[in-house]
Write an enzyme that holds these catalytic residues in place. Structure first.
Site, mmCIF file in Angstrom:
data_model
loop_
_atom_site.group_PDB
_atom_site.id
_atom_site.type_symbol
_atom_site.label_atom_id
_atom_site.label_comp_id
_atom_site.label_asym_id
_atom_site.label_seq_id
_atom_site.Cartn_x
_atom_site.Cartn_y
_atom_site.Cartn_z
ATOM 1 N N HIS A 1 0.840 -1.189 0.000
ATOM 2 C CA HIS A 1 0.000 0.000 0.000
ATOM 3 C C HIS A 1 0.878 1.243 0.000
ATOM 4 O O HIS A 1 1.726 1.409 0.881
ATOM 5 C CB HIS A 1 -0.917 0.031 1.222
ATOM 6 C CG HIS A 1 -2.005 -0.994 1.199
ATOM 7 N ND1 HIS A 1 -2.972 -1.021 0.219
ATOM 8 C CD2 HIS A 1 -2.273 -2.044 2.019
ATOM 9 C CE1 HIS A 1 -3.809 -2.025 0.449
ATOM 10 N NE2 HIS A 1 -3.398 -2.668 1.536
ATOM 11 N N SER B 1 6.827 6.365 -0.273
ATOM 12 C CA SER B 1 6.853 5.492 0.895
ATOM 13 C C SER B 1 5.664 4.551 0.793
ATOM 14 O O SER B 1 4.629 4.900 0.221
ATOM 15 C CB SER B 1 6.797 6.289 2.200
ATOM 16 O OG SER B 1 7.052 5.453 3.322
ATOM 17 N N SER B 2 5.830 3.348 1.347
ATOM 18 C CA SER B 2 4.756 2.366 1.240
ATOM 19 C C SER B 2 4.852 1.347 2.358
ATOM 20 O O SER B 2 5.863 1.254 3.058
ATOM 21 C CB SER B 2 4.809 1.651 -0.121
ATOM 22 O OG SER B 2 5.983 0.857 -0.209
ATOM 23 N N SER B 3 3.789 0.571 2.507
ATOM 24 C CA SER B 3 3.779 -0.582 3.396
ATOM 25 C C SER B 3 3.915 -1.819 2.528
ATOM 26 O O SER B 3 3.057 -2.103 1.691
ATOM 27 C CB SER B 3 2.475 -0.625 4.199
ATOM 28 O OG SER B 3 2.470 -1.740 5.071
#
Length: 376
Positions: A67, A90-92
């Site tokens: 995500h 930025s991500s998960s």
């Protein structure tokens, strides 16, 4: 989610299954962006915040996908009311990859771990659950991302050592480490990580380059500033460490006097993930790949690098022509490297080995062919 990851083989131990069953992922991604592809314009990113009351939000949190949580180095889904254009910064990471990497790191009870790239903090929370928060140090470059991660970790009940700074420098304050894991990608293995390790330390890092070649590398520190290892099988891609991104490419003046010839090696070596793409990147590590639409004055595919060397590919499948200019014949070098890989039997990425010394870092394949990684 934990049951699915275990069934697929991403979780292989009871310790990591317990961590994934226990750490609430929703604490770390209360909002995120959903990609919206458009045929008539740039990709948009639609905010999906928890505050919307969307019943699908929690289900999406536990899907095995990454995500996006930040655009353009500053914008979060909580900041905008509708879909916008932007570049993910930025991500998960998808849970299956997080689990796989922690398993591949082979941690043991009591190990001190350095994580590069805190991101949302979810991976750090898993490490805290498994090893204890005092044994986990996590470094994040972006102060805003780090602050959000710290708050999320606190809500989940974890307080590891959090450092705001350049991950390339590691975190000497809590060194030495038994394990180092990076959730962003680098063009080479930072020297500081080896200085903060000891013989036997395992380092897990994604090495990438400017032509798109990428792979997860597992190294074991063998001595003072030295390490050896190999690429692991499978495709792994992380957002680059921001200091390892290239400067915007400058399109050189395409000279009418440049050499031109036909080539049997087409641009698929640049556009298709795999060992051939990695080999091409190793051959010309300072080059960038630019594409243009067909039918214009510019070539469909252009390799450029800062010294104004370029290789311009024009044509179609099986009938490509390459024009080369500048001090280096870039396509000659790509062709030579791919030919050497083919002569070695076209080994897969898992057959590429990495050797790190204080003097240089090299990637080699079976048969003795090797290339130097850029180191600064």
């Amino acid at each position: 989610m934990a049951a699915d990851l275990a069934a697929a083989g991403h979780i292989r131990s009871k310790e990591w299954r317990a961590a994934i069953e226990s750490v609430p992922r929703e604490e770390f991604i209360p909002e995120f962006f959903t990609k919206v592809d458009r045929a008539d314009g740039p990709t948009l990113w639609d905010p999906t915040p928890a505050r919307s009351g969307n019943d699908g939000w929690l289900r999406a949190v536990y899907e095995d996908i990454s995500h996006v949580t930040q655009l353009n180095g500053e914008i979060t889904a909580a900041d905008v009311p509708e879909a916008i254009d932007g570049n993910p910064t930025s991500s998960s990471t998808m849970p299956s990859l997080v689990a796989r990497m922690w398993e591949d790191l082979e941690v043991e009870d009591g190990n001190r771990v350095l994580e590069i790239g805190t991101g949302t903090g979810y991976s750090a929370a898993l490490g805290c659950y498994r090893l204890g928060e005092d044994n986990l140090t996590s470094v994040e470059f972006d102060p805003q991302v780090a602050a959000r991660a710290g708050r999320a970790l606190g809500r989940a009940g974890f307080r590891p050592h959090l450092v705001v700074g350049d991950g390339e420098a590691g975190a000497p304050g809590t060194a030495p480490y038994d394990r180092i894991i990076a959730t962003c990608s680098f063009r080479y293995v930072p020297k500081a990580w080896l200085e903060q390790s000891k013989p036997g330390t395992i380092i897990l890092v994604t090495l990438f380059g400017w032509l798109g070649g990428t792979g997860l590398v597992k190294l074991t520190v063998t001595g003072d500033g030295t390490a050896e290892g190999r690429f692991l099988p499978g495709y792994v891609s992380f957002m680059p460490s921001r200091a390892h991104n290239p400067e915007p490419a400058v399109i050189p003046e395409l000279s009418e006097a440049a050499s031109s010839r036909s080539t049997s090696l087409g641009p698929e070596v640049l556009t298709t993930y795999g060992p051939a793409q990695l080999v091409a990147q190793l051959a010309v590590p300072e080059a960038q790949h630019i594409t243009f639409g067909p039918g214009g004055d510019l070539p469909e595919h252009l390799l450029v690098q800062p010294d104004e060397s370029y290789a311009a590919l024009r044509g179609a499948a099986g009938t490509w022509t390459v024009e080369q200019g500048g001090p280096r014949q870039l396509w000659d070098e790509v062709e030579r490297a791919v030919a050497e890989w083919r002569a070695a039997g076209e080994p897969g990425i898992e057959n590429f080995r990495v050797t790190v010394t204080p003097q240089e870092q090299r990637v080699d394949i079976h048969g003795g062919t090797s290339w130097s990684l850029p180191t600064g």
